[in-house]
Design a protein around this motif. Structure first.
Motif, PDB file in Angstrom:
ATOM      1  N   HIS A 151       0.636  -1.080   0.028  1.00 31.68           N
ATOM      2  CA  HIS A 151       0.076  -0.150  -0.048  1.00 31.68           C
ATOM      3  C   HIS A 151       0.986   1.343  -0.140  1.00 31.68           C
ATOM      4  O   HIS A 151       1.982   1.280   0.822  1.00 31.68           O
ATOM      5  N   ASP A 153       0.355   5.204   0.766  1.00 31.78           N
ATOM      6  CA  ASP A 153      -0.594   6.278   1.070  1.00 31.78           C
ATOM      7  C   ASP A 153      -0.209   7.495  -0.056  1.00 31.78           C
ATOM      8  O   ASP A 153       0.687   7.999  -0.432  1.00 31.78           O
ATOM      9  N   SER A 155      -0.267  10.518   0.734  1.00 27.34           N
ATOM     10  CA  SER A 155       0.867  11.502   1.136  1.00 27.34           C
ATOM     11  C   SER A 155       2.061  11.311   0.409  1.00 27.34           C
ATOM     12  O   SER A 155       3.063  12.395   0.330  1.00 27.34           O
TER      13      SER A 155
END
Length: 160
Positions: A151, A153, A155
């Motif tokens: 994964h 993110d 950000s």
């Protein structure tokens, strides 16, 4: 306070076609070495994006990942240069498109070559790291995790 340990994060593509694996022959301080298409993860990209980019840069082929192989850790020492580096590798498996003859291979890459598993095993002394064979062996053994096991993110891609 001592300096924090920071392993180098790398990404790698294991590409198989008709029982052969795509490797690159590249210049290193230790001479010509064999590696899977691999390199450092760049800022602002996911591990999957980095792997696709590295495969294209080093092989002039688009990479189409279909599995996550795993996370690998290895230490590399180069005492004569005072280097002691740990690499954290995220490896993906998949297939590659045809080579783009108009695209140059990345700096340091001499050529690409397709090798059988037995040929890869027999060339261990020329591997860039022990992770080359380990990742290919895992692919050949059928190791397969879903791509979404890794994964990234939002950000990572910039300010929110």
């Amino acid at each position: 306070m001592s300096e924090r340990w920071k392993p180098n994060v790398t990404v790698a593509a294991v590409i198989e076609h008709d029982g052969r694996f795509l490797l690159v022959e590249e210049h290193t301080p230790e001479g010509l070495r064999l590696n899977t298409p691999a390199g450092h993860l760049d800022p602002g990209e996911s591990p999957l994006q980095g792997t696709v980019r590295e495969a294209l840069e080093e092989t002039a082929r688009a990479f189409f990942p279909d599995r996550f192989l795993g996370v690998y850790l290895a230490r590399f020492e180069r005492p004569q240069r005072g280097e002691d580096v740990t690499y954290l590798r995220l490896a993906f498996g998949g297939r590659a498109g045809p080579a783009d003859p108009a695209r140059a291979l990345d700096t340091g890459i001499v050529r690409t070559l397709w090798m059988t598993l037995d040929e890869v095993r027999a060339s261990c002394e020329r591997h860039r790291s022990p992770l080359v064979l380990r990742c290919i062996e895992d692919y050949a053994a059928g190791r397969r995790f879903p791509l979404d096991a890794v994964h990234t993110d939002a950000s990572v891609y910039g300010p929110s």
